[in-house]
Motif scaffolding. Structure first.
Motif, PDB file in Angstrom:
ATOM      1  N   GLN A   1       3.580  12.263  -0.250  1.00  0.00           N
ATOM      2  CA  GLN A   1       3.543  10.801  -0.318  1.00  0.00           C
ATOM      3  C   GLN A   1       3.748  10.258   1.081  1.00  0.00           C
ATOM      4  OE1 GLN A   1       6.655   9.080  -2.729  1.00  0.00           O
ATOM      5  NE2 GLN A   1       6.564   7.173  -1.573  1.00  0.00           N
ATOM      6  N   VAL A   2       2.913   9.321   1.492  1.00  0.00           N
ATOM      7  CA  VAL A   2       3.103   8.667   2.788  1.00  0.00           C
ATOM      8  C   VAL A   2       3.023   7.157   2.572  1.00  0.00           C
ATOM      9  CG1 VAL A   2       2.085  10.598   4.057  1.00  0.00           C
ATOM     10  CG2 VAL A   2       0.652   8.649   3.458  1.00  0.00           C
ATOM     11  N   GLY A   3       3.749   6.437   3.418  1.00  0.00           N
ATOM     12  CA  GLY A   3       3.689   4.989   3.335  1.00  0.00           C
ATOM     13  C   GLY A   3       4.659   4.410   2.328  1.00  0.00           C
ATOM     14  N   GLY A   4       4.552   3.089   2.176  1.00  0.00           N
ATOM     15  CA  GLY A   4       5.394   2.375   1.234  1.00  0.00           C
ATOM     16  C   GLY A   4       6.670   1.824   1.835  1.00  0.00           C
ATOM     17  N   LEU A   5       6.880   2.059   3.138  1.00  0.00           N
ATOM     18  CA  LEU A   5       8.127   1.632   3.772  1.00  0.00           C
ATOM     19  C   LEU A   5       7.957   0.433   4.700  1.00  0.00           C
ATOM     20  CD1 LEU A   5       9.669   5.119   4.589  1.00  0.00           C
ATOM     21  CD2 LEU A   5      10.256   3.582   2.714  1.00  0.00           C
ATOM     22  N   GLY A   6       6.715   0.017   4.976  1.00  0.00           N
ATOM     23  CA  GLY A   6       6.506  -1.165   5.796  1.00  0.00           C
ATOM     24  C   GLY A   6       5.885  -0.874   7.143  1.00  0.00           C
ATOM     25  N   GLY A   7       5.598  -1.953   7.860  1.00  0.00           N
ATOM     26  CA  GLY A   7       4.878  -1.852   9.115  1.00  0.00           C
ATOM     27  C   GLY A   7       5.586  -1.050  10.175  1.00  0.00           C
ATOM     28  N   LEU A   8       6.916  -1.074  10.196  1.00  0.00           N
ATOM     29  CA  LEU A   8       7.672  -0.321  11.185  1.00  0.00           C
ATOM     30  C   LEU A   8       7.404   1.174  11.073  1.00  0.00           C
ATOM     31  CD1 LEU A   8       9.814  -0.635  13.449  1.00  0.00           C
ATOM     32  CD2 LEU A   8      11.568  -0.313  11.691  1.00  0.00           C
ATOM     33  N   PHE A   9       6.990   1.617   9.870  1.00  0.00           N
ATOM     34  CA  PHE A   9       6.730   3.034   9.622  1.00  0.00           C
ATOM     35  C   PHE A   9       5.232   3.354   9.672  1.00  0.00           C
ATOM     36  CE2 PHE A   9      10.737   1.871   7.798  1.00  0.00           C
ATOM     37  CZ  PHE A   9      11.572   2.920   8.103  1.00  0.00           C
TER      38      PHE A   9
ATOM     39  N   ILE B   1     -12.274  -4.958   7.253  1.00  0.00           N
ATOM     40  CA  ILE B   1     -12.648  -3.709   7.909  1.00  0.00           C
ATOM     41  C   ILE B   1     -11.421  -3.029   8.503  1.00  0.00           C
ATOM     42  CG2 ILE B   1     -13.921  -2.731   9.864  1.00  0.00           C
ATOM     43  CD1 ILE B   1     -16.071  -4.928   9.302  1.00  0.00           C
ATOM     44  N   GLU B   2     -10.572  -3.801   9.180  1.00  0.00           N
ATOM     45  CA  GLU B   2      -9.372  -3.229   9.795  1.00  0.00           C
ATOM     46  C   GLU B   2      -8.450  -2.631   8.743  1.00  0.00           C
ATOM     47  OE1 GLU B   2      -6.436  -2.218  12.695  1.00  0.00           O
ATOM     48  OE2 GLU B   2      -8.611  -2.537  12.739  1.00  0.00           O
ATOM     49  N   MET B   3      -8.271  -3.333   7.637  1.00  0.00           N
ATOM     50  CA  MET B   3      -7.410  -2.807   6.574  1.00  0.00           C
ATOM     51  C   MET B   3      -8.002  -1.525   5.987  1.00  0.00           C
ATOM     52  SD  MET B   3      -5.872  -4.657   3.193  1.00  0.00           S
ATOM     53  CE  MET B   3      -4.849  -5.691   4.227  1.00  0.00           C
ATOM     54  N   GLY B   4      -9.291  -1.521   5.726  1.00  0.00           N
ATOM     55  CA  GLY B   4      -9.930  -0.333   5.181  1.00  0.00           C
ATOM     56  C   GLY B   4      -9.791   0.862   6.107  1.00  0.00           C
ATOM     57  N   ARG B   5      -9.981   0.648   7.388  1.00  0.00           N
ATOM     58  CA  ARG B   5      -9.866   1.735   8.352  1.00  0.00           C
ATOM     59  C   ARG B   5      -8.451   2.320   8.364  1.00  0.00           C
ATOM     60  NH1 ARG B   5     -13.159  -1.070  13.389  1.00  0.00           N
ATOM     61  NH2 ARG B   5     -15.224  -0.248  12.872  1.00  0.00           N
ATOM     62  N   ARG B   6      -7.464   1.445   8.392  1.00  0.00           N
ATOM     63  CA  ARG B   6      -6.090   1.919   8.510  1.00  0.00           C
ATOM     64  C   ARG B   6      -5.637   2.654   7.249  1.00  0.00           C
ATOM     65  NH1 ARG B   6      -2.589  -2.548  11.804  1.00  0.00           N
ATOM     66  NH2 ARG B   6      -0.987  -0.960  11.439  1.00  0.00           N
ATOM     67  N   MET B   7      -6.040   2.166   6.092  1.00  0.00           N
ATOM     68  CA  MET B   7      -5.682   2.876   4.864  1.00  0.00           C
ATOM     69  C   MET B   7      -6.448   4.186   4.756  1.00  0.00           C
ATOM     70  SD  MET B   7      -4.961   0.028   1.937  1.00  0.00           S
ATOM     71  CE  MET B   7      -6.652  -0.514   1.902  1.00  0.00           C
ATOM     72  N   GLY B   8      -7.694   4.202   5.235  1.00  0.00           N
ATOM     73  CA  GLY B   8      -8.466   5.434   5.234  1.00  0.00           C
ATOM     74  C   GLY B   8      -7.826   6.499   6.108  1.00  0.00           C
TER      75      GLY B   8
ATOM     76  N   ASP C   1       2.782   1.586   8.101  1.00  0.00           N
ATOM     77  CA  ASP C   1       2.032   1.187   6.911  1.00  0.00           C
ATOM     78  C   ASP C   1       1.282  -0.113   7.160  1.00  0.00           C
ATOM     79  OD1 ASP C   1       3.335   3.298   5.747  1.00  0.00           O
ATOM     80  OD2 ASP C   1       4.850   2.063   4.766  1.00  0.00           O
ATOM     81  N   TYR C   2       0.088  -0.196   6.612  1.00  0.00           N
ATOM     82  CA  TYR C   2      -0.668  -1.449   6.659  1.00  0.00           C
ATOM     83  C   TYR C   2      -1.652  -1.447   5.502  1.00  0.00           C
ATOM     84  CZ  TYR C   2      -3.261  -5.465   8.411  1.00  0.00           C
ATOM     85  OH  TYR C   2      -3.844  -6.700   8.528  1.00  0.00           O
ATOM     86  N   GLY C   3      -1.630  -2.513   4.717  1.00  0.00           N
ATOM     87  CA  GLY C   3      -2.585  -2.623   3.626  1.00  0.00           C
ATOM     88  C   GLY C   3      -2.018  -3.378   2.446  1.00  0.00           C
TER      89      GLY C   3
ATOM     90  N   THR D   1       0.828  -1.201   0.000  1.00  0.00           N
ATOM     91  CA  THR D   1       0.000   0.000   0.000  1.00  0.00           C
ATOM     92  C   THR D   1       0.864   1.253   0.000  1.00  0.00           C
ATOM     93  OG1 THR D   1      -1.848   1.127   1.116  1.00  0.00           O
ATOM     94  CG2 THR D   1      -0.153   0.163   2.523  1.00  0.00           C
ATOM     95  N   ASN D   2       0.313   2.312  -0.510  1.00  0.00           N
ATOM     96  CA  ASN D   2       0.961   3.609  -0.568  1.00  0.00           C
ATOM     97  C   ASN D   2      -0.136   4.648  -0.750  1.00  0.00           C
ATOM     98  OD1 ASN D   2       3.112   5.362  -0.580  1.00  0.00           O
ATOM     99  ND2 ASN D   2       4.206   4.330  -2.230  1.00  0.00           N
ATOM    100  N   GLN D   3       0.061   5.826  -0.209  1.00  0.00           N
ATOM    101  CA  GLN D   3      -0.908   6.897  -0.380  1.00  0.00           C
ATOM    102  C   GLN D   3      -0.147   8.147  -0.828  1.00  0.00           C
ATOM    103  OE1 GLN D   3      -3.573   5.097   0.788  1.00  0.00           O
ATOM    104  NE2 GLN D   3      -2.224   3.726   1.954  1.00  0.00           N
ATOM    105  N   ALA D   4      -0.748   8.905  -1.718  1.00  0.00           N
ATOM    106  CA  ALA D   4      -0.082  10.107  -2.219  1.00  0.00           C
ATOM    107  C   ALA D   4      -1.136  11.095  -2.689  1.00  0.00           C
ATOM    108  CB  ALA D   4       0.871   9.774  -3.363  1.00  0.00           C
TER     109      ALA D   4
END
Length: 335
Positions: free
Chosen positions: A140-148, A231-238, A150-152, A127-130
């Motif tokens: 741009q946010v995300g794309g670096l992994g769970g430690l940062f 649902i959890e994935m949708g919430r976190r990406m939202g 990111d989830y999705g 996942t990535n958001q921009a």
């Protein structure tokens, strides 16, 4: 006549698309993983990118130096050090080519926007958001992994499916219909066998990532664990998209939010429903849309615009008319 090249390189596949300034598409090339952060690193990523680029150029009968501009939209182009490394590798491979490097999220964004500004949520393998603001500023946010944070994406959804199986077996979670399908897909006799195979590293990561469709299927059958995973994935990406919207000062705008990537195409609405709820908490007037074109077409449009040309209605109509069959058009733009 000037020619432009768009490249969309992701975790699982790479596309390169060649066309002239009128929007007539004349070459499509394909490769494997184009993300230097994947196993194999930069050499494997560049080999995949080169295969796609050179196949597209060969189909159009062009040399690299005859391309007016190429836009390389690459997964793994996240930090300045990534850009420097990738630009150097591309320059070394094609010294006569004029090009720019972008994160792959901007290909998905450009493929869906009807205007010049908006936000994209990528949900493919990862996942990535921009977004691009009304003032042209890019975030741009995300794309670096769970430690940062990111989830999705399909990879995390596959991991959630495996986790649900263990939680159910160990009575730490609800019973789930995912158990049988997951065991079968991963070639395990039972949960104990699955645990040992995973512990010993005997199951390739790609097989886990491929479990995502099983989650959508189980959710459609009313499975609680599968539904909660969506649902959890949708919430976190939202929430991640909400961060982009806030940074670009678009909370009060009718901002377009483009949903790009294969996992958004799953056949259960809970992922999108949960995502929409979180986005509308931040931007009540936001409008979710699906891109008309595949991301590689967005990369091609970026190449055109980098040269100072405009993607007019006639250009977009010609793109649609000459689209390779491997790149289907999306007729439903509203979500």
């Amino acid at each position: 006549m000037r020619y432009f090249l768009g490249i969309d390189a992701g975790a699982t596949k790479t596309y390169a698309l060649l066309g002239d300034e009128s929007g007539r598409l004349i070459g499509l090339g394909k490769g494997g993983t184009g993300n230097h952060q994947s196993q194999g690193g930069l050499p494997l990523a560049m080999a995949s990118i080169a295969r796609a680029v050179e196949e597209a150029l060969a189909a159009g009968g062009l040399a690299p130096g005859e391309v007016h501009h190429a836009a390389f939209c690459l997964a793994g182009a996240d930090l300045p050090c990534d850009y420097a490394m990738l630009e150097e590798a591309i320059q070394e491979r094609w010294p006569d080519m004029r090009f720019s490097v972008h994160n792959d999220s901007f290909a998905g964004l450009r493929a869906g926007l009807t205007g010049r500004w908006g936000v994209v949520s990528i949900c493919g393998t990862g996942t990535n958001q921009a977004g691009i603001g009304k003032d042209g500023r890019e975030v741009q946010v995300g794309g670096l992994g769970g430690l940062f944070g990111d989830y999705g994406g399909g990879a995390d959804l596959g991991r959630a499916a495996v986790a649900a199986v263990f939680l159910a077996a160990e009575q730490r979670g609800v019973e789930t219909a995912l158990t049988g399908p997951v065991l079968a897909a991963l070639g395990a006799a039972d949960v104990d066998d699955l645990r040992e195979k995973l512990y010993r590293g005997q199951i390739e990561r790609g097989r886990i990532f491929a479990l995502a469709p099983l989650v959508f299927e189980a959710a459609n059958r009313g499975d609680q664990a599968a539904q909660e995973a969506l649902i959890e994935m949708g919430r976190r990406m939202g929430r991640s998209v909400g961060g982009v919207i806030r940074q670009l000062n678009l909370c009060d705008e009718e901002v377009e939010v483009v949903l790009a990537g294969s996992t958004w195409k799953g056949n259960n609405p809970l992922l999108v429903d949960a995502f929409r709820l979180e986005v509308h908490r931040v931007a009540p007037r936001a409008r979710l849309i699906r891109p008309r074109f595949e991301p590689v077409v967005g990369a091609w449009l970026l190449a055109l615009e980098r040269a100072g040309l405009e993607a007019t209605d006639s250009v977009c109509e010609r793109l649609a008319a000459t689209m390779p069959p491997d790149l289907p058009l999306n007729q439903e733009t509203n979500v």
